[in-house]
Structures are given as C-alpha cells and as structure tokens.
Write an enzyme that holds these catalytic residues in place. Structure first.
Site, PDB file in Angstrom:
ATOM      1  N   VAL A 125       0.324  -1.713   0.197  1.00 30.76           N
ATOM      2  CA  VAL A 125       0.067   0.163  -0.088  1.00 30.76           C
ATOM      3  C   VAL A 125       0.843   1.121  -0.151  1.00 30.76           C
ATOM      4  O   VAL A 125       1.372   1.492   1.444  1.00 30.76           O
ATOM      5  CB  VAL A 125      -0.929   0.312   0.903  1.00 30.76           C
ATOM      6  CG1 VAL A 125      -1.761   1.514   0.746  1.00 30.76           C
ATOM      7  CG2 VAL A 125      -1.391  -1.188   1.413  1.00 30.76           C
ATOM      8  N   PRO A 126       1.219   1.872  -1.199  1.00 31.94           N
ATOM      9  CA  PRO A 126       1.930   2.724  -1.729  1.00 31.94           C
ATOM     10  C   PRO A 126       1.883   3.718  -0.504  1.00 31.94           C
ATOM     11  O   PRO A 126       2.296   4.905  -1.523  1.00 31.94           O
ATOM     12  CB  PRO A 126       2.669   2.446  -2.978  1.00 31.94           C
ATOM     13  CG  PRO A 126       0.721   2.619  -3.409  1.00 31.94           C
ATOM     14  CD  PRO A 126       0.432   1.357  -1.886  1.00 31.94           C
ATOM     15  N   CYS A 127       2.197   4.024   0.508  1.00 30.76           N
ATOM     16  CA  CYS A 127       2.251   5.665   1.028  1.00 30.76           C
ATOM     17  C   CYS A 127       3.663   6.537   0.749  1.00 30.76           C
ATOM     18  O   CYS A 127       3.564   7.539   0.699  1.00 30.76           O
ATOM     19  CB  CYS A 127       2.233   5.396   2.639  1.00 30.76           C
ATOM     20  SG  CYS A 127       3.474   4.174   3.438  1.00 30.76           S
ATOM     21  N   HIS A 128       4.759   5.622   0.807  1.00 32.72           N
ATOM     22  CA  HIS A 128       5.319   6.362   0.152  1.00 32.72           C
ATOM     23  C   HIS A 128       5.860   7.263  -0.870  1.00 32.72           C
ATOM     24  O   HIS A 128       6.356   7.832  -1.277  1.00 32.72           O
ATOM     25  CB  HIS A 128       7.240   5.238  -0.482  1.00 32.72           C
ATOM     26  CG  HIS A 128       6.789   4.162  -1.840  1.00 32.72           C
ATOM     27  ND1 HIS A 128       5.956   3.183  -1.226  1.00 32.72           N
ATOM     28  CD2 HIS A 128       7.374   4.211  -2.902  1.00 32.72           C
ATOM     29  CE1 HIS A 128       6.106   2.180  -2.347  1.00 32.72           C
ATOM     30  NE2 HIS A 128       6.825   3.789  -3.469  1.00 32.72           N
TER      31      HIS A 128
END
Length: 168
Positions: A125-128
């Site tokens: 879950v690409p919070c980056h």
C-alpha cells in the site's frame, strides 16, 4: 492464528505478518523486536511465499503492482485513505492535499497524513508515493532514506523533472 517471516530487502530486513485472510503488516527493521512477537504469531515462511515473491520482484524492478489479499487493521477512515493510496500508479507521486481532494474532504490534509502514517502495509500500500505539496519528502515509518530508495526503484528521483522530489 497469524504467521510471520523476516526477509532481507534493499531497505533492510522486513517482517511480514499475514492472517489466513491476507497480509496484515510489514514492519521495517528498526521496528522489529523479536522479544515482543505476540504469542499468537507463528513463524511460517510457507504462508508468505506469494508476498515474498512479489516484494522481491518489486525490488528487482520486475513488478509495478501487487496482487495480494490484504487484511489490515484500521478505522473506516484509515482504510478509505489506504484504498486511495493503492490507486496511486507505480512511478507517480501524490500530495496529502491530492488525497484529501480525492475523498472530497479538502480540509482533511492532516487527517490524511495521520492515516497515511498508520498504514500497516507499506510498500504494498504505497504510502511512500505521498509527498508534501511543496515537493519535499515527508515522514515515513521506514525513514526518509528508505522512502527515497523506494521512489528511485520506481524511477522517481531528482533527475526526473516530471516527478521531482527533494530529500530534505
């Protein structure tokens, strides 16, 4: 029962935690404390083969999206934000404001930031991919250096004029 395994990656060791429903958590090395692993967690590498394979493909630049069952714990609002994070395409960035606008709550930037910071399944879950609207990298549970590494894996760096960010 929850199952875990620890893998090596370009950003250090990662602890992967899954239930029978799906991936629950990815912990960065600095958050792994083997003495505090819950009694209901069982080390079982075979339960995480698909997760490890897809993460390794991602780190090797052979995968741009994940197809895993997810089972994160969180509030309804947090899960709404995490669903929005999953919609950010590989190699693209969004600001907290972009996410707030997407859920039609333009004044919820700080709440979006808090939900983003509570994401239990980073990378997948690409919070980056979320940065400040000024183009600067902001807080990341795995550290800003690791956030920058993940963005570089996706081809986003200071040389990429269309998706520029500043490390500090």
């Amino acid at each position: 029962m929850l199952y875990y395994d620890i893998i090596s990656s370009p950003i250090g060791k990662l602890l992967l935690l899954t239930s029978d429903k799906g991936l629950k958590k990815i912990l960065f090395e600095e958050h792994i404390d083997l003495e505090n692993i819950s009694d209901d967690w069982q080390q079982e590498a075979s339960k995480l083969v698909q997760v490890k394979t897809q993460l390794n493909e991602y780190f090797e630049k052979k995968r741009t999206s994940f197809s895993l069952n997810l089972d994160p714990d969180g509030t309804v609002f947090q899960k709404q934000i995490w669903k929005q994070l999953e919609q950010i395409p590989f190699g693209e960035l969004r600001s907290y404001q972009d996410i707030a606008n997407k859920i039609e709550k333009p004044n919820a930037c700080r709440a979006v930031g808090m939900a983003n910071s509570k994401n239990p399944i980073p990378i997948v879950v690409p919070c980056h991919r979320v940065i400040g609207k000024n183009g600067k990298l902001t807080g990341y549970a795995g550290g800003l250096e690791n956030k920058a590494i993940l963005l570089r894996i996706e081809g986003i760096d200071q040389e990429n004029k269309s998706q520029q960010f500043q490390l500090f």
